[in-house]
Design a protein around this motif. Structure first.
Motif, short mmCIF file in Angstrom:
data_model
loop_
_atom_site.label_atom_id
_atom_site.label_comp_id
_atom_site.label_asym_id
_atom_site.label_seq_id
_atom_site.Cartn_x
_atom_site.Cartn_y
_atom_site.Cartn_z
N ALA A 282 0.88 -1.19 -0.12
CA ALA A 282 0.09 0.04 -0.02
C ALA A 282 0.79 1.27 0.14
O ALA A 282 0.44 2.15 -0.81
CB ALA A 282 -0.88 -0.02 1.11
N SER A 298 -0.46 -2.29 -5.66
CA SER A 298 -1.85 -2.50 -4.94
C SER A 298 -2.10 -3.87 -5.14
O SER A 298 -2.75 -4.60 -4.05
CB SER A 298 -3.00 -1.87 -5.81
N GLN A 302 -3.12 -6.18 -1.75
CA GLN A 302 -4.48 -6.94 -1.84
C GLN A 302 -4.14 -8.62 -1.51
O GLN A 302 -5.03 -9.00 -0.62
CB GLN A 302 -5.42 -6.81 -3.01
N THR A 437 -5.40 2.34 0.45
CA THR A 437 -6.00 1.66 -0.97
C THR A 437 -6.90 2.88 -1.54
O THR A 437 -6.85 3.23 -2.80
CB THR A 437 -6.74 0.36 -0.68
#
Length: 655
Positions: A282, A298, A302, A437
């Motif tokens: 992040a 990203s 995740q 995010t």
């Protein structure tokens, strides 16, 4: 049996045909690949309808391949086929002007498709391992496709991490075979219950975690992700992020379900690695000034979210909390699906930007999408989904994962117990990472679709309403983006999660959007908005330009000039500490692996490469036999050849 064999081996058999077609008539390659991937999608739908059955394919001497039609396996085979079909349709326009090595691209794309389906439908670890290694070798050609200096460096890294992970995985499987006597998923729980080698089994589990974690992009083997995505073609980036990382997650999940399902130490290790992966990804995404690198980081973040779900599954099982384990399994499977589909939309949208702007630097693409309404909506839907905004798909899966962590903290005693305290801290890290995010997705959306470019002439060129993407690309991107609000409806997600986990899942609007459920999401979004307004707008933008951390610390812009406020750009001590923290996160964590990579990828002496094997594979990379290719000169390539040898040995020795 025929259906599963077709799903796996027909794309592989069609791969050399695609290569030959590409050599003779380039324009015919895309239609051929589109037909193959569309047929694959149709076959997966048939498999999901119950047309297939479990079976074992006995090899010529002693090797066997086992496949299953359990719901989770079939569902992810379908998701993989869907993403392959969509990216193939999008690639028709993407490669319209870039015709070099197009036959090679399609050949390895189809080979990787078959190998990926082989992993997802595998019924034992050895079958998964064989196809896992195949896709590692075939997919690295996506990274090196453009053959620039950056692509070659990224390919070295990707190949080294993939081969290293494969070797560690093989060691883990050897230990597991010795400790349990079987590698079949369904047979492992019973075999391990009477095993006399618990320490060997635990060691095997940690080796398998590291091996599959290399492909998933898990810390500390994450360095290939931010390097590979910016240099790979956008359709390939969508698959690298959306599916190939899930191949790694698949292996870790199978380990959690069948090898160490009640090992709290394993759960804690996965939790810690997941949290580190989540935060570093992040932060790296927040400070990136490259569109695709931001989305690659990203993806890493995740993956961290999904790993925390796997950790909670194991921890709940170790405590005998069956309901908590079921909720964690529901959240992580939904987030796997959501992340795959979100990255399909976002990377294809990024591909449109690349096609028209021929750059990924935020300052140079700033303002390009101001009047691109269809793409703006599609990107916004993807951004809302991954940010966890209510009524979009990421909200439901992230809420379930957050609730699992919160329930786990209460179950394990809160701050009064070490594990409970760790989970309490994990909850805030989880919410903070969710906020980051939202911050970096807001940064991308505003930069591309809301702000104006500093160069008025360039902005005028951007504002010319032209056909910026073909109707087929529009259908792929906008159609995929519509899945974000559809999957954000509780009854849809309930059906998907219930099918994949083979358990009763009851998500409803009253529970999903109750105040208790909304609090976590709203805290994340509020924190993300503050980060965007304070950190992005005040720290990461200087003189109207998006700056890297190194530029902020040196006080320089991209053109090398110092900012007006002096060498440090007027940053006060507090902001200097913030940027120094970002710099450490962005670069310091990679240092050990970067040094190892530099040491291992030194060029070999040219005379050491004059063999028939190197000549054959070098020819496959270049398209011309005898033509030297840069990747064939490194240690990573030699390591890959070693692994191919291991696979050949396995064929004759593994039962």
């Amino acid at each position: 049996m025929i259906l599963i064999l077709g799903l796996i081996f027909i794309p592989m058999l069609c791969a050399p045909v695609a290569y030959v077609i590409g050599r003779k008539k380039e324009k015919a390659t895309e239609p051929f690949a589109m037909v193959v991937t569309a047929a694959e999608l149709l076959a997966c739908m048939c498999l999901l309808s119950g047309w297939g059955r479990d079976f074992t394919l006995q090899g010529g001497i002693s090797v066997s391949l086992s496949f299953t039609t359990r719901h989770f396996h079939c569902a992810y085979a379908l998701i993989g086929a869907f993403m392959w079909a969509m990216t193939t349709f999008f690639a028709k326009e993407y490669f319209q002007k870039e015709r070099e090595h197009i036959g090679r691209y399609w050949m390895f794309l189809l080979l990787t498709l078959g190998a990926t389906e082989g992993v997802m439908l595998s019924a034992d670890f050895m079958t998964a391992f064989i196809f896992f290694e195949i896709l590692s070798f075939t997919s690295f050609t996506w990274v090196i496709h453009e053959e620039t200096k950056e692509a070659i460096t990224a390919a070295y890294t990707y190949l080294f991490i993939a081969v290293f992970g494969g070797m560690v995985l093989f060691m883990g499987l050897a230990l597991l075979q010795k400790g349990a006597g079987t590698l079949v998923f369904e047979a492992l729980p019973q075999a391990l219950a009477v095993s006399d080698h618990p320490l060997m089994v635990r060691g095997a589990g940690f080796c398998i975690l590291l091996g599959f974690g290399a492909k998933a992009g898990m810390f500390p083997l994450h360095i290939w992700l931010p390097m590979a995505h910016p240099v790979a073609p956008s359709p390939a980036s969508a698959l690298l992020s959306g599916i190939l990382t899930k191949v790694g997650i698949y292996g870790i999940l199978m380990t959690a379900l069948y090898v160490l399902p009640r090992d709290s130490a394993f759960g804690v290790v996965v939790l810690v690695l997941g949290l580190i992966t989540m935060v570093i990804g992040a932060v790296m995404a927040l400070v990136s000034v490259n569109l695709k690198r931001t989305m690659a980081c990203s993806s890493m973040s995740q993956i961290g979210f999904i790993l925390t779900g796997i950790a909670m599954l194991v921890l709940f099982e170790s405590a005998g909390e069956k309901e908590g384990a079921e909720n964690a399994l529901t959240g992580l499977t939904l987030h796997m699906v959501n992340h795959s589909l979100i990255k399909l939309t976002l990377f294809c949208a990024a591909g449109v930007v690349v096609m028209r702007c021929h750059t990924l630097v935020l300052d140079e693409i700033r303002g390009w999408g101001r009047n691109k309404t269809l793409l703006k909506i599609a990107f916004a839907l993807g951004a809302l989904g991954i940010s966890g905004v209510p009524l979009f798909n990421g909200y439901l899966s992230k809420t379930l994962l957050h609730e699992a962590i919160a329930e786990g903290a209460a179950c394990f005693g809160g701050f009064s117990q070490p594990l409970g305290a760790l989970l309490k801290v994990s909850e805030w890290i989880f919410l903070g990472s969710g906020g980051l995010t939202f911050a970096y997705m807001l940064k991308l959306f505003i930069c591309i679709f809301a702000e104006r470019n500093k160069d008025a002439k360039r902005q005028a060129e951007f504002d010319v309403r032209a056909n910026y993407m073909s109707p087929l690309s529009g259908v792929v991107i906008f159609g995929s983006s519509l899945l974000m609000p559809i999957l954000g409806q509780p009854f849809v997600s309930s059906a998907i999660a219930g099918y994949m986990t083979e358990q009763e899942v009851s998500l409803n609007y009253a529970g999903a959007f109750s105040w208790d459920s909304l609090q976590g999401g709203l805290i994340s979004l509020g924190f993300g908005l503050i980060i965007y307004l304070v950190i992005v707008r005040k720290v990461l933008i200087k003189g109207g330009s998006y700056c890297t951390v190194s530029q902020l610390l040196s006080g320089e812009k991209e053109d090398g000039r110092h900012t007006k406020d002096g060498k440090r750009g007027g940053l006060n001590v507090g902001l200097s500490i913030v940027t120094e923290f970002f710099r450490i996160i962005d670069m310091g964590m990679d240092a050990p692996l970067q040094l190892l990579k530099i040491f291992l990828t030194k060029e070999q002496k040219k005379e050491d490469r004059h063999t028939q094997v190197y000549g054959f594979f070098g020819g496959a990379l270049t398209g011309k036999r005898g033509e030297e290719h840069p990747i064939a000169g490194g240690f990573s390539f030699a390591l890959m050849m070693t692994c191919i040898g291991i696979l050949i040995i396995l064929y004759f020795t593994i039962r």
